[in-house]
Design a protein around this motif. Structure first.
Motif, PDB file in Angstrom:
ATOM      1  N   SER A  42      79.004  43.919   5.794  1.00 37.11           N
ATOM      2  CA  SER A  42      80.134  44.849   5.864  1.00 37.11           C
ATOM      3  C   SER A  42      79.839  45.891   6.936  1.00 37.11           C
ATOM      4  O   SER A  42      78.682  46.108   7.327  1.00 37.11           O
ATOM      5  N   GLN A  43      80.870  46.521   7.423  1.00 40.25           N
ATOM      6  CA  GLN A  43      80.686  47.507   8.485  1.00 40.25           C
ATOM      7  C   GLN A  43      79.742  48.628   8.043  1.00 40.25           C
ATOM      8  O   GLN A  43      78.846  49.042   8.795  1.00 40.25           O
ATOM      9  N   VAL A  44      79.916  49.099   6.822  1.00 36.60           N
ATOM     10  CA  VAL A  44      79.078  50.193   6.322  1.00 36.60           C
ATOM     11  C   VAL A  44      77.619  49.780   6.289  1.00 36.60           C
ATOM     12  O   VAL A  44      76.727  50.537   6.700  1.00 36.60           O
ATOM     13  N   ASN A  45      77.346  48.559   5.810  1.00 35.20           N
ATOM     14  CA  ASN A  45      75.967  48.097   5.745  1.00 35.20           C
ATOM     15  C   ASN A  45      75.360  47.906   7.126  1.00 35.20           C
ATOM     16  O   ASN A  45      74.196  48.247   7.359  1.00 35.20           O
ATOM     17  N   ILE A  46      76.138  47.312   8.031  1.00 36.91           N
ATOM     18  CA  ILE A  46      75.626  47.090   9.385  1.00 36.91           C
ATOM     19  C   ILE A  46      75.239  48.423  10.022  1.00 36.91           C
ATOM     20  O   ILE A  46      74.170  48.558  10.624  1.00 36.91           O
ATOM     21  N   GLN A  47      76.099  49.411   9.880  1.00 43.03           N
ATOM     22  CA  GLN A  47      75.854  50.693  10.535  1.00 43.03           C
ATOM     23  C   GLN A  47      74.732  51.493   9.854  1.00 43.03           C
ATOM     24  O   GLN A  47      73.977  52.183  10.532  1.00 43.03           O
ATOM     25  N   ASN A  48      74.648  51.388   8.518  1.00 44.44           N
ATOM     26  CA  ASN A  48      73.818  52.351   7.793  1.00 44.44           C
ATOM     27  C   ASN A  48      72.700  51.779   6.935  1.00 44.44           C
ATOM     28  O   ASN A  48      71.870  52.551   6.437  1.00 44.44           O
TER      29      ASN A  48
ATOM     30  N   PRO B 101      74.998  49.388  18.692  1.00 47.83           N
ATOM     31  CA  PRO B 101      76.245  50.032  19.102  1.00 47.83           C
ATOM     32  C   PRO B 101      77.167  50.148  17.903  1.00 47.83           C
ATOM     33  O   PRO B 101      76.854  49.655  16.814  1.00 47.83           O
ATOM     34  N   TYR B 102      78.304  50.756  18.102  1.00 48.23           N
ATOM     35  CA  TYR B 102      79.302  50.823  17.042  1.00 48.23           C
ATOM     36  C   TYR B 102      80.062  49.501  17.005  1.00 48.23           C
ATOM     37  O   TYR B 102      80.632  49.071  18.013  1.00 48.23           O
ATOM     38  N   TYR B 103      80.027  48.832  15.859  1.00 51.64           N
ATOM     39  CA  TYR B 103      80.782  47.593  15.687  1.00 51.64           C
ATOM     40  C   TYR B 103      82.093  47.934  14.987  1.00 51.64           C
ATOM     41  O   TYR B 103      82.080  48.420  13.855  1.00 51.64           O
ATOM     42  N   PRO B 104      83.214  47.684  15.635  1.00 54.67           N
ATOM     43  CA  PRO B 104      84.502  48.141  15.093  1.00 54.67           C
ATOM     44  C   PRO B 104      84.952  47.422  13.839  1.00 54.67           C
ATOM     45  O   PRO B 104      85.827  47.903  13.136  1.00 54.67           O
ATOM     46  N   GLU B 105      84.364  46.264  13.551  1.00 54.99           N
ATOM     47  CA  GLU B 105      84.780  45.500  12.376  1.00 54.99           C
ATOM     48  C   GLU B 105      83.580  45.182  11.497  1.00 54.99           C
ATOM     49  O   GLU B 105      82.454  45.069  11.970  1.00 54.99           O
ATOM     50  N   GLY B 106      83.831  45.014  10.209  1.00 59.02           N
ATOM     51  CA  GLY B 106      82.821  44.505   9.302  1.00 59.02           C
ATOM     52  C   GLY B 106      83.115  43.044   9.032  1.00 59.02           C
ATOM     53  O   GLY B 106      84.258  42.603   9.112  1.00 59.02           O
TER      54      GLY B 106
ATOM     55  N   ASN C  58      73.484  40.324  23.524  1.00 62.54           N
ATOM     56  CA  ASN C  58      73.339  41.182  24.697  1.00 62.54           C
ATOM     57  C   ASN C  58      73.250  42.661  24.325  1.00 62.54           C
ATOM     58  O   ASN C  58      73.500  43.541  25.139  1.00 62.54           O
ATOM     59  N   GLY C  59      72.883  42.906  23.082  1.00 60.63           N
ATOM     60  CA  GLY C  59      72.625  44.269  22.640  1.00 60.63           C
ATOM     61  C   GLY C  59      73.831  45.190  22.718  1.00 60.63           C
ATOM     62  O   GLY C  59      74.932  44.826  22.336  1.00 60.63           O
ATOM     63  N   LYS C  60      73.611  46.385  23.245  1.00 63.90           N
ATOM     64  CA  LYS C  60      74.660  47.396  23.261  1.00 63.90           C
ATOM     65  C   LYS C  60      75.742  47.138  24.305  1.00 63.90           C
ATOM     66  O   LYS C  60      76.775  47.807  24.308  1.00 63.90           O
ATOM     67  N   THR C  61      75.512  46.172  25.180  1.00 63.23           N
ATOM     68  CA  THR C  61      76.520  45.843  26.185  1.00 63.23           C
ATOM     69  C   THR C  61      77.762  45.273  25.498  1.00 63.23           C
ATOM     70  O   THR C  61      77.639  44.413  24.632  1.00 63.23           O
TER      71      THR C  61
ATOM     72  N   ASN D 105      70.108  53.035   8.725  1.00 63.80           N
ATOM     73  CA  ASN D 105      70.870  53.922   9.602  1.00 63.80           C
ATOM     74  C   ASN D 105      70.717  53.526  11.069  1.00 63.80           C
ATOM     75  O   ASN D 105      70.418  54.358  11.935  1.00 63.80           O
ATOM     76  N   ALA D 106      70.918  52.223  11.320  1.00 58.19           N
ATOM     77  CA  ALA D 106      70.659  51.693  12.659  1.00 58.19           C
ATOM     78  C   ALA D 106      71.575  52.283  13.719  1.00 58.19           C
ATOM     79  O   ALA D 106      71.173  52.433  14.878  1.00 58.19           O
ATOM     80  N   TYR D 107      72.800  52.641  13.332  1.00 54.24           N
ATOM     81  CA  TYR D 107      73.731  53.216  14.314  1.00 54.24           C
ATOM     82  C   TYR D 107      73.308  54.630  14.710  1.00 54.24           C
ATOM     83  O   TYR D 107      73.126  54.924  15.893  1.00 54.24           O
ATOM     84  N   SER D 108      73.119  55.482  13.717  1.00 51.11           N
ATOM     85  CA  SER D 108      72.700  56.853  14.028  1.00 51.11           C
ATOM     86  C   SER D 108      71.292  56.887  14.598  1.00 51.11           C
ATOM     87  O   SER D 108      70.936  57.811  15.340  1.00 51.11           O
ATOM     88  N   GLY D 109      70.493  55.864  14.299  1.00 50.60           N
ATOM     89  CA  GLY D 109      69.138  55.787  14.836  1.00 50.60           C
ATOM     90  C   GLY D 109      69.077  55.260  16.258  1.00 50.60           C
ATOM     91  O   GLY D 109      68.003  55.238  16.872  1.00 50.60           O
ATOM     92  N   GLY D 110      70.212  54.830  16.786  1.00 56.58           N
ATOM     93  CA  GLY D 110      70.263  54.392  18.176  1.00 56.58           C
ATOM     94  C   GLY D 110      69.862  52.953  18.415  1.00 56.58           C
ATOM     95  O   GLY D 110      69.699  52.550  19.569  1.00 56.58           O
TER      96      GLY D 110
END
Length: 206
Positions: free
Chosen positions: A121-127, A107-112, A155-158, A99-104
């Motif tokens: 995949s986008q779901v895996n990257i985010q969660n 950033p939000y990656y718009p594509e998987g 460059n991280g969240k930038t 849960n790297a996205y909700s854990g801070g």
């Protein structure tokens, strides 16, 4: 002799041409600046990873069997141990085991990026992917704890947070006395206008 004055239409056309030239020039300068910044950040991340690998070799006297090129395949039981040792050598300021996205952590990656790497995949990257935020802001996300492949946001969240711009896949390969970081081709092509990790490695070596 009287000199003919410029008409309003001529002045407006001249200003329009100047505006177009200025816009093109500014865009070219911005692109050149981004290109230099991108390469510098990429080099810094590669240096950080290389130093971590050197530290593992100094501590253990060898590299655990977690790399591409092994006769038995690309992933072994040593990968869990390798990742544990690798993380010790990085200056990590925040960790998300899932849960790297909700854990801070990311950033939000718009594509998987699922061409040949379903874990990206986008779901895996985010969660699902473990993510590690380094002190300089760079983010490392490993494909899994038993695999020598990772996704790196240099460059991280930038922004722009796009594959081929500031997000690249990388792998470990070599042998038990010499393991290094290199490009991989599971995300090819990148997002339009971007570069593959292979192209970026070639660019910084020039």
């Amino acid at each position: 002799m009287l000199r003919k004055a410029f008409t309003l239409a001529e002045i407006l056309i001249t200003l329009a041409i100047i505006g177009v030239v200025a816009a093109l020039t500014i865009k070219a300068v911005q692109n050149a600046s981004w290109d230099m910044q991108q390469k510098a950040q990429f080099k810094k991340v590669i240096s950080t990873i290389g130093n971590a690998l050197d530290g593992i070799r100094a501590d253990l006297g060898y590299f655990p069997d977690c790399r591409y090129g092994l006769p038995a395949g690309s992933a072994t039981d040593d990968c869990t141990f390798f990742w544990a040792e690798f993380k010790k050598k990085l200056n990590i300021i925040k960790t998300c085991t899932s849960n790297a996205y909700s854990g801070g952590c990311i950033p939000y990656y718009p594509e998987g990026y699922t061409q040949t790497c379903p874990n990206f995949s986008q779901v895996n990257i985010q969660n699902a992917l473990p993510a590690y935020v380094l002190s300089d802001g760079a983010i490392i996300m490993n494909y899994s704890l038993n695999h020598p492949l990772m996704l790196v946001d240099i460059n991280g969240k930038t922004p722009p947070n796009k594959m081929g711009y500031d997000v690249f896949e990388m792998r470990f390969h070599g042998n038990n006395t010499y393991t290094k970081i290199s490009s991989y081709n599971c995300i090819d092509p990148p997002e339009p206008g971007g570069m593959t990790s292979r192209q970026m490695f070639a660019a910084i070596s020039q």
